[in-house]
Design a protein around this motif. Structure first.
Motif, PDB file in Angstrom:
ATOM      1  N   ASP A   1       0.870  -1.134  -0.131  1.00  0.00           N
ATOM      2  CA  ASP A   1      -0.103   0.033  -0.118  1.00  0.00           C
ATOM      3  C   ASP A   1       0.926   1.343  -0.075  1.00  0.00           C
ATOM      4  O   ASP A   1       0.776   2.051   0.991  1.00  0.00           O
ATOM      5  CB  ASP A   1      -1.071   0.122   1.140  1.00  0.00           C
TER       6      ASP A   1
ATOM      7  N   GLU B   1       0.680   3.903  -1.492  1.00  0.00           N
ATOM      8  CA  GLU B   1      -0.017   5.341  -1.499  1.00  0.00           C
ATOM      9  C   GLU B   1      -0.625   5.551  -0.339  1.00  0.00           C
ATOM     10  O   GLU B   1      -1.417   6.529  -0.329  1.00  0.00           O
ATOM     11  CB  GLU B   1      -1.108   5.014  -2.861  1.00  0.00           C
TER      12      GLU B   1
ATOM     13  N   GLU C   1      -3.372   4.397   1.000  1.00  0.00           N
ATOM     14  CA  GLU C   1      -4.843   4.334   0.867  1.00  0.00           C
ATOM     15  C   GLU C   1      -5.581   4.008   2.137  1.00  0.00           C
ATOM     16  O   GLU C   1      -6.596   4.292   2.732  1.00  0.00           O
ATOM     17  CB  GLU C   1      -5.345   3.967  -0.374  1.00  0.00           C
TER      18      GLU C   1
ATOM     19  N   GLY D   1      -7.858   5.477   5.037  1.00  0.00           N
ATOM     20  CA  GLY D   1      -9.567   5.096   4.777  1.00  0.00           C
ATOM     21  C   GLY D   1     -10.236   5.629   6.027  1.00  0.00           C
ATOM     22  O   GLY D   1     -10.164   6.026   7.214  1.00  0.00           O
TER      23      GLY D   1
END
Ligand SMILES: Cc1cc2nc3c(=O)[nH]c(=O)nc-3n(C[C@H](O)[C@H](O)[C@H](O)COP(=O)(O)OP(=O)(O)OC[C@H]3O[C@@H](n4cnc5c(N)ncnc54)[C@H](O)[C@@H]3O)c2cc1C
Ligand SMILES: NC(=O)c1ccc[n+]([C@@H]2O[C@H](COP(=O)([O-])OP(=O)(O)OC[C@H]3O[C@@H](n4cnc5c(N)ncnc54)[C@H](O)[C@@H]3O)[C@@H](O)[C@H]2O)c1
Ligand SMILES: Cc1cc2nc3c(=O)[nH]c(=O)nc-3n(C[C@H](O)[C@H](O)[C@H](O)COP(=O)(O)O)c2cc1C
Ligand SMILES: [Zn+2]
Lengths: 192, 951, 90, 440
Positions: free
Chosen positions: B943, B945, B947, B951
């Motif tokens: 992951d 990035e 995200e 979240g």
């Protein structure tokens, strides 16, 4: 949706989990009590004078009024101990703009060693001089007890029996308790 | 062997209890003694002539001083080596045996060394065993079997040892007449006194003195009983350290094998008396050669007959007293050799015991006992430790204190000579002086300590030393007769050895000591120092004073490792949830003082469950500092490399800290709780350092800044709730915090109630890379909240996870750990977080170094690395090398198998030219094989990035 | 065990304090040169003589103070001063 | 290269000098004394090289100057007796399993020289290659052990991480159970490491250097360094040129003066106007009474700040970390022995009834990066070989060899290139901290 159970406060000292002293139950002039949970508030202000004025204590001395103990724990720092809501309220009522106020009720384990042999017990785990000359009733200091840094207040019982309050970082609670029980064993220390 | 045949009739001062017989064994044979006996006195009474074999030549040795310092009197007790038989009291059932003998005391095969003695001169081993070199290990093994001393029983239980501190006004070292008198008078003058006596009995030399001496002793003991003195017998003042920090070894505390007392004495009185000095001549180590004090002590205290026909060398009154005592006990005195009249002896002869003594006048006298009264050694060890350099007085043949510190007073035999009455008088005056000085010291201490009882402003005058000095009784200086003999009995060093070594060039006392090992044995030269120096002086044509002595060092008498090391404090810290972890199968890991859960059975499963659902970890050890005051941003700007001016209330930010040399010191997040109120978190191991680091800047460089730092590490129980379901779990536990992701965003904090507990802090950050909430709850409720979270999480399959699971997840996410992925040379740019280094700030810790480093950084970089073979997990610390020339290009700093990616993932430090994404690296595995790996684009293997965490 | 005269707590065992080290003046980071800065970081006078040095009363009052000590005899002289100059490293 | 053995035989200056078992027999039978190990000669007023400090570094430098470079007009001066500094009071651990490649290569060369020393110097230095174990009690130190092992292996040094079961086999007295407060998780095992008779090394170098004509002057204290033309006070400091030294026995001229004074290094350098990044800290040690030999290897625990070995005489020799504050006093402390005993008992609970016999201390010249400072200084002709901290005994031979080369060739030999004083001004420190701290 909030959880409905009432949360339980726990001391770091597991009652009864430490090794019971050999003389448990015998009449003893020496006792160790866990007072963790007593309210503790630290008030700091670099203006020592203003603390003295408001809390009627100075560095190295403690004054007691009723259930509340006000101790000049460090230069510019006063520790108030007592009934939790009482001390929080007291601190708030006397607070000045420049004060740093931190509640430490949860951060400290509080142990009390009482009895004529209390100083002999502490002499086994701490290099401070516990004599009346160097540590009279109402004296406040910090030092290493069984290698844990403790704040220490000599706070004799109303009848004059020698008594010392030790507070330390909560996480050391059980260890410190056990170390004191072991040190007091030869003097017949009793828990409670 | 007859039993107790050699006891004398009842002696007036005897301390044995004839009504209490004790059985013990000597080399396996059953023998008996009396209560009150030492092992030595009992053995002597059993006619045991040979107690041990000497170290090098394995010559038979008997009792020479029959006290603690007897150089050859050490024996083995069941599991205890090197027991001083002249000191240890006999106990029923003791198993005593001789040490360092093979196969037995009586037939020691190594005694051949004695025959070869002329070749085994001092330092012989430096000159041989060199060829062939390959054989040295074999030689060494053989030499090692000659090591003196007993056997350690490594499986014996280590025993209970104890410690105690004390703050007496006066410590008196020595319970002879002078020490007793000093203790009594110091106590009478109001001082808190500790009287320490090395042997089992108070009285010193009075114990075997005349009737008059015993009367004085009785009087002193009566006075002592009335005075308030803490008396420690079978205890030794082992050392005097800075500021009168006194070490006392107490062997007589009930229930304790040995106890170390550390006394901060206001005054030390040294009243240790004198030790009788042996005389060097041929045969001076034969059993049957004894010091006069040993002979008198044995007869008077233990009623032991030391021999039947004696020659006495008497150079002083003590020798004369020995003649008297021997005669009174019915031992025939065949000859008295009196050096005061120019007489001397030449040698003692005998095979296993003295048989005759050859005198300087040509006579040869048959005797089985040769009594030596040649003079004294002053064991000035304690005053040397206090910084004094005692000076030698030729006329009395011993050292006297020169100028000890004013808080150390000397009395008794070490201070001079006198009648018993004079000695007692001197002791009393010393005790009184000590008490008066102690009160001045006490005054100073109290005046300097705010909490102490207040004292007058005017300090009492320092009491002047107005004691009347003791005399100095001269006697002939006897060190070596016309023949050569043993100088150091424990090391088996002869005067010949010393002369030869001096001629060879080892001619300063320190070189001589090291080359010959004289004075290095268990009694540390208490018997041999002066003779060693005298013989070196003889060889160099110098006086004893010119030669000087070797250095006395602590301990005064050996102290057990148990007493020193017992009752040592090793604090243990646990979190508020510790009992829950224990009850739920956590495997503990020791992390410094902390005991934490490493995992609860299956760390990989913990990771999978957290990533797919939700997990909870106890992170209480995270360092936490409460920061308050108007200038907190200034402090943050100074400690962290990034900028902190605009952190909004409710915001949380990450930063790294550097030391002044630009090396990464710590990292963590700080959140803003209120206008002037922040909470800083540090790494668990960095908590103490960062706190002190902050205080340091505030107190020394910026005292004008308004910031208060309060450590609150365990005022909060901290836990991290991580995983995609964490918000759902939490939502059932909070009522005054809005968890809406639009409202409560990544890198924000909220305060409020969790599971019914007020004053909690939660922030949205995550080391694991998941959506996660770090909860800081008042520690008293830590366990309650933890339980509530686990209950609320049950329906989502919540798992507790430990340190290992967290390590895996942070590595999947590519978060480095300071001290693991960085090291003691890692400048901040090594982390690749250049963006966090804000050189536009006017100042921060380490700024100059970082500004230079950033100009042209050429050091290693932390990168994410994946082995080409996904199943290969390199050992941490595997080196990254150039496969051709084996040059080291970097190393793997972290490596795990990722249960999430189902492949191995690593962080590494590599030289910058290999740090670009796609670089192929060669890893040399711990087993030596080579593996290919590839540098990744992002630190995060998973992951990248971010995200999930947003979240 | 050396007794260290803390200005607040009185004489205390040295094990109750942490030794910070020889006192150094910190150069102005805005104008400093590598040579000057690294002198501050690494160089010491290290005399066998009286020396100004900083201690931290870690088990007591938690204050830094500066005091003069003789490095051969470990005697202290002159009253301690509050605060201190930092050594170069954490 | 002529060997000393030959020198001692050929020159035969002082009668039968060579040590051997036959020599011992002959002397024993004839009752003849051995010749002096080094001569007592008058102090001259000038030498080619004056070396300050009669420890292993000063003496080895003198020896290699003579034997490798033929420079023999050399005086080694010491204020006390030879070996009175760290060289006579160290715990004599020799090993080469350092952390950085520079460190490993350097110490490995020293080990090689130690290995042939008995032959080279004709004195039994009792090098006991008994194996050296550095215990790891937590995963971060285990990681450092692996790191060292891996770097070592790449340089062909016998060094590996072993597990508790293997540790127990090598040293049965260790408690390797997991119940220990500081469980032993593994160890860095270095079979070539061991202990040596430190005094014999000192005496051996002195005796051998003497055979080549080097002079040893004990009780000769340097009070000042004579420097001309420097930019500091009295013409000292950077840019100056050394001209000699002033001693308690008078002035000595010399174009080259070498500072080999370890714990006192700052004081000597200050006399020349040279600043050093050194703090002087006492390091303490202690021995127990002898007992029968039971500990076959050297055992070190960095986390517990302790190490222990047993000599062939049977004593346990202990050491620990340096004292917590700067000091020039070599008095021992009680807290040191307490900590030490506590920690060793942690490792070997069975030794509680052994007794501590003597404690002492020595001065250590600590540098910021646990690496030495060698070679030239800003004062021409004034060289240093200092910064040996707690680990410099083992480096004596290689340092002497390299310093001698440095003096003779006026170039910094490659093997010590990383150790120059200028690295501090450049901020280019050596990364030995992890391995040297309590490693010895
Ligand atoms: C307790 C202890 C344990 C140690 N253990 C180990 C170990 O196990 N392994 C290891 O490798 N290292 C160890 N060391 C370190 C090692 O002892 C030293 O690094 C090494 O001995 C330094 O040697 P040197 O020749 O440089 O200095 P030293 O041997 O200290 O010699 C310096 C000499 O300079 C002399 N001197 C000083 N000032 C003057 C002056 N003004 N004029 C004339 N002479 C002067 C001194 O008298 C001294 O003899 C230990 C050190 C100590 C203290
Ligand atoms: N008979 C003799 O052999 C002899 C020798 C010298 C002096 N004297 C007489 O003895 C008297 C001297 O009295 P004194 O009191 O000086 O000496 P002392 O020898 O009578 O007593 C000294 C005591 O100190 C103890 N001691 C020594 N060091 C100690 C330490 N570090 N810790 C604890 N205890 C320690 C010894 O065990 C001994 O019992 C005088 O009367 C003198 O004439 C007798
Ligand atoms: C490896 C080693 C072993 C030692 N063994 C002993 C010993 O067995 N007995 C002893 O008295 N001293 C021993 N010593 C200590 C010396 O006596 C002495 O204390 C040390 O060299 C320091 O010198 P100093 O005490 O004169 O200052 C030993 C020293 C070393 C370095
Ligand atoms: Zn303080």
């Amino acid at each position: 949706m909030a959880n409905t159970q009432t949360p339980v406060f726990r001391s770091p000292v597991a009652a009864g989990s430490s090794t019971a002293p050999a003389t448990m139950g015998a009449t003893s002039a020496l006792s160790l009590a866990d007072e963790t949970g007593v309210g503790i508030v630290s008030v700091r202000n670099r203006d020592e004078g203003s603390l003295i004025e408001r809390f009627a204590t100075r560095f190295g001395r403690a004054t007691r009024s009723g259930n509340t103990l006000m101790a000049g724990q460090r230069p510019g720092e006063c520790i108030i101990m007592g009934d939790r809501s009482g001390v929080v309220g007291l601190a708030a009522s006397k607070q000045l703009a420049g004060d740093a106020v931190v509640e430490l009720t949860h951060g400290r384990v509080v142990l009390r060693v009482t009895g004529a042999q209390a100083s002999s017990t502490l002499e086994k785990v701490c290099s401070l001089d516990w004599s009346d000359a160097m540590m009279p009733n109402g004296a406040v200091t910090s030092g290493s007890v069984a290698k844990v840094t403790c704040d220490v207040i000599r706070d004799d019982a109303a009848n004059g029996t020698r008594s010392y309050l030790l507070t330390a970082d909560r996480s050391f609670g059980q260890y410190l308790f056990d170390a004191l029980v072991d040190a007091g064993d030869e003097f017949g220390i009793v828990v409670g | 062997m007859s039993t107790l045949s050699d006891r004398l009739s009842a002696q007036p001062g005897e301390i044995i209890d004839r009504s209490s017989k004790l059985r013990f064994t000597w080399n396996g044979k059953g023998v008996t003694g009396f209560a009150g006996d030492t092992i030595a006195s009992a053995l002597m009474a059993n006619n045991v002539q040979v107690v041990s074999r000497s170290m090098k030549y394995h010559r038979p040795r008997g009792y020479m001083t029959a006290d603690y310092w007897d150089p050859n009197g050490s024996v083995q007790l069941a599991s205890e080596p090197n027991v001083r038989s002249g000191h240890r009291q006999l106990q029923e059932g003791m198993k005593v045996s001789a040490q360092n003998v093979w196969p037995s005391l009586d037939r020691d095969v190594r005694a051949v060394n004695g025959v070869l003695g002329r070749f085994l001169t001092a330092g012989f081993y430096y000159k041989t065993f060199m060829h062939p070199r390959s054989l040295w290990p074999t030689y060494e093994k053989v030499l090692a079997t000659f090591a003196p001393g007993g056997k350690v029983d490594l499986d014996a239980p280590s025993g209970y040892f104890d410690k105690r501190y004390a703050h007496p006004d006066v410590v008196v070292a020595g319970g002879g007449p002078s020490g007793l008198a000093a203790a009594i008078d110091a106590a009478r003058a109001g001082a808190k006194v500790m009287l320490v006596e090395h042997t089992h009995h108070l009285g010193g030399h009075l114990l075997w003195g005349s009737d008059g001496d015993r009367a004085v002793l009785a009087q002193l003991l009566t006075e002592l009983a009335e005075a308030d003195v803490e008396v420690l017998v079978d205890s030794t003042v082992t050392g005097r350290y800075e500021d009168n920090w006194i070490g006392i070894s107490q062997r007589s505390h009930p229930g304790v094998e040995e106890r170390l007392i550390k006394a901060r004495a206001k005054m030390l009185v040294v009243a240790g008396g004198l030790i009788e000095r042996p005389y060097v001549f041929e045969g001076n180590d034969l059993p049957g050669v004894m010091m006069s004090s040993a002979v008198r002590r044995s007869m008077a205290m233990y009623a032991v007959r030391p021999g039947s026909r004696a020659v006495v060398l008497s150079a002083n009154a003590e020798g004369d007293a020995a003649v008297e005592a021997l005669t009174a006990a019915g031992v025939e005195v065949a000859a008295v050799v009196d050096p005061r009249n120019g007489q001397d002896l030449v040698r003692a002869k005998g095979s296993r015991r003295v048989e005759s003594v050859e005198l300087a006048d040509g006579r040869s006298v048959e005797a089985d006992l040769l009594v030596i009264a040649a003079g004294w050694t002053s064991p000035t060890s304690l005053i040397n430790m206090a910084g004094d350099r005692p000076s030698f007085d030729d006329s009395c043949g011993r050292f006297f204190p020169t100028d000890p510190p004013e808080t150390v007073l000397v009395t008794g035999g070490m201070a001079g000579d006198g009648t018993t009455e004079e000695i007692v008088e001197h002791g009393r005056a010393t005790g009184d002086l000590a008490a008066r000085r102690a009160s001045t010291v006490a005054h100073r201490l109290q005046a300097a300590t705010t909490r102490a009882q207040s004292v007058d402003e005017i300090e009492p005058v320092w009491a002047a030393d107005s004691r009347i000095a003791l005399g100095r009784w001269s006697h002939p200086g006897l060190y070596r007769a016309s023949t050569h003999g043993i100088v150091d009995y424990s090391e088996d060093v002869s005067s010949k050895d010393l002369v030869a070594a001096a001629k060879e060039g080892y001619d300063s006392v320190e070189l001589l000591k090291r080359y010959t090992t004289a004075t290095m044995g268990p009694s540390q030269g208490k018997l041999s120092t002066v003779n060693t120096v005298a013989i070196l002086g003889e060889a160099r044509g110098e006086t004893i004073a010119e030669v000087g002595t070797t250095v006395w060092r602590p301990p005064f008498a050996p102290i057990s490792l148990g007493a020193l090391g017992g009752r040592k404090f090793e604090p243990i810290r646990v979190s508020a949830m510790h009992r829950w972890h224990e009850a739920n199968g956590a495997t503990p890991i020791i992390a410094g003082q902390w005991i934490r859960p490493e995992h609860y059975g299956d760390p990989a499963a913990e990771v999978r469950k957290t990533r797919s659902g939700v997990g909870l970890i106890d992170v209480s050890p995270l360092g936490k500092l409460d920061l308050q005051g108007a200038d907190v941003p200034k402090l943050l700007n100074h400690l962290y490399t990034n900028t902190w001016n605009k952190l909004p209330i409710g915001g949380v930010r990450y930063g790294i800290m550097c030391a002044e040399d630009g090396i990464v010191l710590d990292d963590g997040v700080t959140g803003r709780l209120g206008e002037n109120h922040y909470l800083m978190t540090t790494t668990s191991s960095g908590a103490a350092t960062v706190w002190e680091w902050a205080e340091n800047w505030l107190q020394t460089e910026h005292p004008d800044w308004d910031v208060s730092v309060t450590p609150v590490t365990t005022a909060y129980a901290s836990m991290n709730l991580a995983g995609p379901k964490s918000r759902e779990v939490l939502s059932s536990l909070v009522d005054d915090i809005d968890l809406d992701p639009e409202d409560f965003r990544y890198m924000q904090l909220r305060t409020g109630r969790i599971a019914g507990v007020d004053n909690c802090i939660m922030w949205r950050i995550g080391f694991t890379g998941e959506l996660s909430f770090e909860l800081h709850v008042p520690a008293g409720y830590g366990e309650a909240v933890w339980r509530s979270v686990m209950e609320a999480g049950a329906e989502f399959g919540i798992t507790p996870f430990g340190l290992e699971g967290q390590r895996i997840m942070r590595l999947e996410k590519g978060h480095f750990i300071v001290g693991q992925d960085t090291d003691g040379l890692s400048l901040a740019p090594a982390t690749g977080l250049d963006a966090l280094i804000k050189l536009d700030k006017p100042d921060f810790a380490g700024k100059p170094e970082l500004s230079w480093a950033l100009e042209n950084y050429e050091g290693p970089l932390v990168v994410a690395v994946q082995p080409v073979d996904p199943n290969v997990v390199p050992g941490e610390a595997s080196q990254i090398i150039d496969p051709i020339d084996k040059r080291i290009l970097g190393r793997i700093t972290s490596a795990r198998y990722s249960p999430t990616l189902e492949r191995s993932v690593c962080l590494a430090q590599v030289e910058p030219q290999f740090a670009t994404a796609g670089s192929r690296l060669t890893i040399k595995m711990i087993d030596g094989s080579l593996q290919e790996a590839v540098v990744q684009e992002h630190h995060a293997h998973f992951d990248p990035e971010g995200e999930r965490l947003r979240g | 065990m050396l007794l260290v005269p803390c200005p607040n707590c009185g004489p205390r065992n040295s094990s109750d304090l942490r030794y910070v080290g020889e006192s150094h003046k910190r150069p102005d980071p805005a104008t400093t040169t590598p040579e000057e800065w690294r002198t501050y970081l690494y160089m010491h006078k290290n005399p066998a003589d009286w020396m100004m040095e900083t201690w931290y009363c870690s088990s007591g009052c938690r204050r830094f103070f500066t005091i003069e000590r003789h490095t051969a005899t470990s005697e202290f002289r002159n009253p301690p001063l509050p605060g201190g100059k930092r050594g170069g490293r954490a | 290269m002529p060997s000393v053995t030959n020198m001692l035989r050929d020159k035969n200056q002082h009668g039968q000098r060579r040590y051997s078992a036959f020599g011992l027999l002959r002397k024993g039978l004839s009752n003849q004394p051995w010749p002096r190990v080094w001569r007592e000669v008058p102090l001259k007023d000038s030498y080619d090289v004056v070396i300050i400090g009669g420890g292993v570094h000063g003496l080895a430098t003198a020896y290699y100057l003579a034997v490798n470079h033929g420079i023999t007009n050399v005086a080694v001066v010491d204020k006390a007796y030879l070996g009175s500094g760290g060289s006579g009071r160290n715990t004599a651990i020799v090993r080469s399993n350092y952390l950085t490649p520079e460190g490993v290569a350097f110490y490995d060369r020293s080990l090689t020289l130690y290995n042939s020393m008995a032959d080279d110097l004709n004195i039994n230095v009792m090098f006991s290659e008994r194996g050296h174990l550095t215990l790891a009690h937590n995963d971060s130190s285990l990681r450092t052990m692996h790191w060292r092992a891996e770097v070592n292996k790449l340089q062909d040094i016998d060094s590996s991480v072993i597990d508790p079961a293997e540790i127990k086999k090598i040293v049965p007295s260790l408690d390797v159970t997991s119940e220990a407060r500081y469980p032993i998780l593994g160890a860095l095992y270095h079979p070539p490491g061991g202990i040596i008779r430190h005094d014999a090394v000192v005496w051996g170098y002195a005796r051998a250097a003497d055979a080549y004509g080097v002079e040893m002057h004990q009780k000769t204290e340097v009070l000042d360094i004579l420097v001309e033309g420097g930019e500091g006070r009295d013409g000292k400091g950077a840019g100056g040129q050394v001209t000699g030294v002033m001693t308690n026995r008078g002035k000595i001229s010399a174009p080259i003066v070498v500072n080999c004074t370890a714990g006192w290094a700052s004081l000597i350098s200050d006399m020349a106007g040279v600043d050093l990044p050194i703090s002087t800290r006492p390091l303490q040690a202690a021995v127990t009474e002898p007992v029968k030999v039971f500990l076959p290897a050297v055992v070190v625990s960095g986390s517990l700040h302790t190490y222990v070995s047993q000599t062939d005489r049977g004593e346990l020799v202990f050491g620990a970390a340096v004292d917590p504050y700067n000091n020039y006093s070599i008095r021992g402390s009680l807290e040191f022995t307490e900590g030490l005993a506590g920690h060793v008992m942690e490792l070997m609970p069975g030794i509680s009834r052994m007794k501590l016999l003597r404690q002492w201390a020595g001065l250590c010249d600590m540098t910021p990066d646990y690496s030495p400072i060698m070679g030239a200084t800003p004062v021409e002709g004034f060289l240093c070989d200092v910064g040996w901290g707690t680990y410099g005994f083992k480096a004596g031979p290689v340092s002497g060899e390299a310093m001698a080369e440095c003096i003779a060739t006026e170039k910094m030999p490659a093997i010590i290139a990383a150790f120059g004083l200028e690295r501090f001004a450049k901020g280019d420190l050596v990364g030995e901290k992890g391995a040297a701290a309590v490693g010895h």
